[in-house]
Design an enzyme around this catalytic site. Structure first.
Site, PDB file in Angstrom:
ATOM      1  N   ARG A 145      58.665  33.398  41.917  1.00 22.79           N
ATOM      2  CA  ARG A 145      58.069  33.642  40.597  1.00 22.79           C
ATOM      3  C   ARG A 145      57.208  32.463  40.116  1.00 22.79           C
ATOM      4  O   ARG A 145      57.160  32.187  38.922  1.00 22.79           O
ATOM      5  CB  ARG A 145      59.145  33.957  39.542  1.00 22.79           C
ATOM      6  CG  ARG A 145      59.939  35.212  39.809  1.00 22.79           C
ATOM      7  CD  ARG A 145      59.120  36.449  39.441  1.00 22.79           C
ATOM      8  NE  ARG A 145      59.891  37.661  39.638  1.00 22.79           N
ATOM      9  CZ  ARG A 145      60.475  38.340  38.653  1.00 22.79           C
ATOM     10  NH1 ARG A 145      60.357  37.948  37.409  1.00 22.79           N
ATOM     11  NH2 ARG A 145      61.152  39.427  38.908  1.00 22.79           N
ATOM     12  N   ARG A 154      54.736  34.263  33.847  1.00 27.44           N
ATOM     13  CA  ARG A 154      54.649  33.935  32.419  1.00 27.44           C
ATOM     14  C   ARG A 154      54.782  32.451  32.071  1.00 27.44           C
ATOM     15  O   ARG A 154      54.435  32.047  30.972  1.00 27.44           O
ATOM     16  CB  ARG A 154      55.680  34.750  31.640  1.00 27.44           C
ATOM     17  CG  ARG A 154      55.219  36.176  31.442  1.00 27.44           C
ATOM     18  CD  ARG A 154      56.306  37.034  30.841  1.00 27.44           C
ATOM     19  NE  ARG A 154      57.399  37.218  31.790  1.00 27.44           N
ATOM     20  CZ  ARG A 154      58.455  37.981  31.566  1.00 27.44           C
ATOM     21  NH1 ARG A 154      58.600  38.597  30.424  1.00 27.44           N
ATOM     22  NH2 ARG A 154      59.389  38.108  32.477  1.00 27.44           N
ATOM     23  N   ASP A 187      55.038  43.309  42.723  1.00 26.66           N
ATOM     24  CA  ASP A 187      56.420  43.500  42.289  1.00 26.66           C
ATOM     25  C   ASP A 187      57.123  44.341  43.347  1.00 26.66           C
ATOM     26  O   ASP A 187      56.473  45.094  44.071  1.00 26.66           O
ATOM     27  CB  ASP A 187      56.490  44.195  40.928  1.00 26.66           C
ATOM     28  CG  ASP A 187      57.899  44.096  40.355  1.00 26.66           C
ATOM     29  OD1 ASP A 187      58.220  43.062  39.753  1.00 26.66           O
ATOM     30  OD2 ASP A 187      58.697  45.032  40.561  1.00 26.66           O
ATOM     31  N   TYR A 204      67.614  50.021  41.578  1.00 27.53           N
ATOM     32  CA  TYR A 204      66.681  50.468  40.528  1.00 27.53           C
ATOM     33  C   TYR A 204      66.505  51.983  40.546  1.00 27.53           C
ATOM     34  O   TYR A 204      66.457  52.637  39.507  1.00 27.53           O
ATOM     35  CB  TYR A 204      65.317  49.775  40.671  1.00 27.53           C
ATOM     36  CG  TYR A 204      65.347  48.341  40.181  1.00 27.53           C
ATOM     37  CD1 TYR A 204      65.460  48.061  38.821  1.00 27.53           C
ATOM     38  CD2 TYR A 204      65.277  47.270  41.069  1.00 27.53           C
ATOM     39  CE1 TYR A 204      65.507  46.755  38.364  1.00 27.53           C
ATOM     40  CE2 TYR A 204      65.321  45.960  40.619  1.00 27.53           C
ATOM     41  CZ  TYR A 204      65.434  45.708  39.262  1.00 27.53           C
ATOM     42  OH  TYR A 204      65.492  44.416  38.816  1.00 27.53           O
TER      43      TYR A 204
HETATM   44  O1  CP3 Z   1      55.241  34.506  41.874  1.00 29.75           O
HETATM   45  C1  CP3 Z   1      55.947  35.365  42.464  1.00 29.75           C
HETATM   46  O2  CP3 Z   1      57.097  35.124  42.849  1.00 29.75           O
HETATM   47  C2  CP3 Z   1      55.341  36.719  42.766  1.00 29.75           C
HETATM   48  C3  CP3 Z   1      55.573  37.681  41.765  1.00 29.75           C
HETATM   49  C4  CP3 Z   1      56.796  38.564  41.684  1.00 29.75           C
HETATM   50  C5  CP3 Z   1      56.956  39.436  40.601  1.00 29.75           C
HETATM   51  N1  CP3 Z   1      58.035  40.227  40.832  1.00 29.75           N
HETATM   52  C6  CP3 Z   1      56.055  39.511  39.448  1.00 29.75           C
HETATM   53  C7  CP3 Z   1      56.602  39.990  38.162  1.00 29.75           C
HETATM   54  C8  CP3 Z   1      57.848  38.786  42.566  1.00 29.75           C
HETATM   55  C9  CP3 Z   1      58.169  38.103  43.876  1.00 29.75           C
HETATM   56  C10 CP3 Z   1      58.615  39.844  42.010  1.00 29.75           C
HETATM   57  C11 CP3 Z   1      59.777  40.445  42.681  1.00 29.75           C
HETATM   58  C12 CP3 Z   1      60.801  41.113  41.856  1.00 29.75           C
HETATM   59  N2  CP3 Z   1      60.626  42.029  40.858  1.00 29.75           N
HETATM   60  C13 CP3 Z   1      62.179  40.985  42.091  1.00 29.75           C
HETATM   61  C14 CP3 Z   1      62.792  40.118  43.144  1.00 29.75           C
HETATM   62  C15 CP3 Z   1      62.734  38.687  42.759  1.00 29.75           C
HETATM   63  C16 CP3 Z   1      63.792  38.304  41.743  1.00 29.75           C
HETATM   64  O3  CP3 Z   1      63.385  37.802  40.690  1.00 29.75           O
HETATM   65  O4  CP3 Z   1      64.972  38.476  42.035  1.00 29.75           O
HETATM   66  C17 CP3 Z   1      62.842  41.798  41.166  1.00 29.75           C
HETATM   67  C18 CP3 Z   1      64.335  41.963  41.007  1.00 29.75           C
HETATM   68  C19 CP3 Z   1      61.845  42.474  40.408  1.00 29.75           C
HETATM   69  C20 CP3 Z   1      62.035  43.476  39.327  1.00 29.75           C
HETATM   70  C21 CP3 Z   1      61.415  42.974  38.074  1.00 29.75           C
HETATM   71  N3  CP3 Z   1      60.065  43.060  37.809  1.00 29.75           N
HETATM   72  C22 CP3 Z   1      62.018  42.284  36.992  1.00 29.75           C
HETATM   73  C23 CP3 Z   1      63.491  41.967  36.881  1.00 29.75           C
HETATM   74  C24 CP3 Z   1      60.993  41.942  36.073  1.00 29.75           C
HETATM   75  C25 CP3 Z   1      61.099  41.119  34.808  1.00 29.75           C
HETATM   76  C26 CP3 Z   1      61.111  41.939  33.564  1.00 29.75           C
HETATM   77  C27 CP3 Z   1      60.806  41.067  32.365  1.00 29.75           C
HETATM   78  O5  CP3 Z   1      59.770  41.308  31.728  1.00 29.75           O
HETATM   79  O6  CP3 Z   1      61.578  40.119  32.101  1.00 29.75           O
HETATM   80  C28 CP3 Z   1      59.795  42.452  36.602  1.00 29.75           C
HETATM   81  C29 CP3 Z   1      58.445  42.314  36.018  1.00 29.75           C
HETATM   82  C30 CP3 Z   1      57.640  41.219  36.618  1.00 29.75           C
HETATM   83  N4  CP3 Z   1      57.413  41.069  37.951  1.00 29.75           N
HETATM   84  C31 CP3 Z   1      56.946  40.202  35.920  1.00 29.75           C
HETATM   85  C32 CP3 Z   1      56.274  39.430  36.897  1.00 29.75           C
HETATM   86  C33 CP3 Z   1      55.362  38.271  36.668  1.00 29.75           C
HETATM   87  C34 CP3 Z   1      56.919  40.032  34.408  1.00 29.75           C
HETATM   88  C35 CP3 Z   1      56.003  41.053  33.823  1.00 29.75           C
HETATM   89  C36 CP3 Z   1      54.874  40.441  33.036  1.00 29.75           C
HETATM   90  O7  CP3 Z   1      54.450  39.306  33.287  1.00 29.75           O
HETATM   91  O8  CP3 Z   1      54.369  41.179  32.169  1.00 29.75           O
END
Ligand code: CP3
Length: 364
Positions: A47, A51, A96, A171
């Site tokens: 990540r 943000r 994602d 999910y």
């Molecule tokens: O920089 C990186 O690592 C690449 C980006 C990345 C995202 N999601 C972008 C994202 C990666 C590797 C993921 C994988 C992901 N998504 C996982 C596995 C990694 C982990 O954290 O365990 C999981 C479980 C998800 C599912 C998911 N998607 C979640 C739990 C969330 C967060 C929800 C929130 O808003 O708190 C997302 C959304 C997400 N994926 C965001 C980002 C940058 C936030 C959305 C935004 O910025 O508007």
């Protein structure tokens, strides 16, 4: 790997990818994945794009998360942002884990502050039949974005990724994020046949999605099984390991390093070591030397600073990072990372400073 030493009959990435892959092949990150000597311990952060960066919040304004994942120019820009700012040793493709599911027509969205939400959860044989195989043409924007990135990144390797079958199943079955995974476990224990069919299908989708990224030029891949720590070892071995192993097996012929990561996996590391990855990621609950012992010989270890440590003063961050480096001292391959993703409120300067600190401390 150059075109010449690729064994006959192996998949061949496009020429762009080969050129970019060659530039990255000698990078500290890929050398550490292969457990070769490194000029310094490589660092990247799960990540790292997202943000915590003001430049990310700026370009994402007014664009939904999933929409941004389908725009190659935006994906490339967001992927590059943390590389420019922090000087990390690898980029991770911005996407994602639910993107391939969206691409095969699953009605889902990513809700800000919540995570992926699935309109019609998968709980029956009929629901399962809605999950069709992934065709590379479903994700043409991924091929395009990886192509841009391998050109722009030069010698910095690009990590492709996918969600592992268990975490995707959670999910899909729950219909959204879940603390206890009760419906997922109810299906796993209650209808093992349907469960196995679901995980097998997800393994094929995941493998196809990773192949698209590798063929377009990704230098390594990571399988995120974020929520698998919810399982007891025997359940993992019987009900999950075969599907994750199928994914690793499917991409093995490409010869790119394969990383396997989950949270709360202390008791699963031995079994995860058997699933077939080249690198195993550990969260902060198990020191990396102990993680290496549990994973077994022949694998590099990735991790594992607690992401919450970055909210402490700089000297405290350095003391905790030094503990990780001390535990990693005897390992053949170590990639410095956090034990889970960067938290959204992290001060980006703390990340930049941490990369510099690890590089300085480990320069050889
Ligand atoms: O920089 C990186 O690592 C690449 C980006 C990345 C995202 N999601 C972008 C994202 C990666 C590797 C993921 C994988 C992901 N998504 C996982 C596995 C990694 C982990 O954290 O365990 C999981 C479980 C998800 C599912 C998911 N998607 C979640 C739990 C969330 C967060 C929800 C929130 O808003 O708190 C997302 C959304 C997400 N994926 C965001 C980002 C940058 C936030 C959305 C935004 O910025 O508007």
């Amino acid at each position: 790997m150059s075109g010449n030493d690729r064994p006959v009959g192996q998949p061949t990435p496009n020429q762009n990818a080969v050129a970019a892959g060659d530039a990255a092949a000698d990078s500290a990150f890929l050398r550490a994945c292969r457990r070769e000597a490194v000029p310094h311990t490589p660092v990247w952060f799960m990540r790292q794009a997202g943000r915590s960066l003001p430049e990310y919040r700026k370009v994402r304004q007014g664009i939904g998360m999933l929409d941004s994942c389908m725009r190659p120019d935006l994906v490339a820009e967001i992927t590059l942002q943390p590389v420019r700012r922090h000087k990390v040793d690898a980029a991770i493709y911005f996407s994602d884990i639910v993107v391939p599911l969206k691409a095969i027509g699953v009605d889902l969205d990513i809700k800000p502050g919540v995570g992926p939400v699935v309109e019609q959860p998968v709980r029956s044989r009929a629901d399962l039949e809605r999950l069709r195989p992934l065709d590379p043409e479903d994700v043409g924007y991924v091929t395009e974005a990886v192509g841009i990135l391998t050109r722009e990144l030069g010698g910095t390797p690009l990590i492709g990724f996918a969600g592992a079958p268990f975490t995707l199943a959670s999910y899909l079955v729950e219909g959204g994020p879940s603390k206890n995974h009760e419906r997922t476990k109810a299906l796993m224990y209650g209808d093992p046949e349907l469960w196995n069919a679901l995980l097998d299908r997800l393994a094929d989708i995941t493998a196809a999605f990773l192949k698209v990224q590798i063929e377009a030029g990704a230098s390594a891949v990571q399988l995120f099984d974020s929520w698998v720590g919810a399982l007891a070892p025997e359940d993992y071995r019987r009900s999950v390991l075969p599907a994750s192993a199928k994914v690793f097996e499917a991409v093995a012929p490409y010869g790119v390093p394969r990383i396997h990561f989950g949270v709360g996996t202390g008791e699963l590391l031995g079994l995860m070591g058997q699933a077939g990855a080249d690198v195993v990621g550990a969260d902060w609950r198990v020191p990396v030397d102990e993680a290496a012992r549990r994973v077994g010989p022949g694998k590099a270890i990735q991790g594992n600073l607690d992401p919450a440590v970055l909210f402490a003063p700089r000297e405290a961050v350095e003391r905790q990072a030094a503990r990780v480096l001390e535990a990693a001292r005897g390992l053949d391959g170590h990639i410095f990372n956090l034990g889970h993703g960067v938290l959204p409120d992290t001060d980006p300067q703390a990340l930049t400073d941490l990369v510099a600190y690890v590089h300085e401390q480990t320069a050889r």
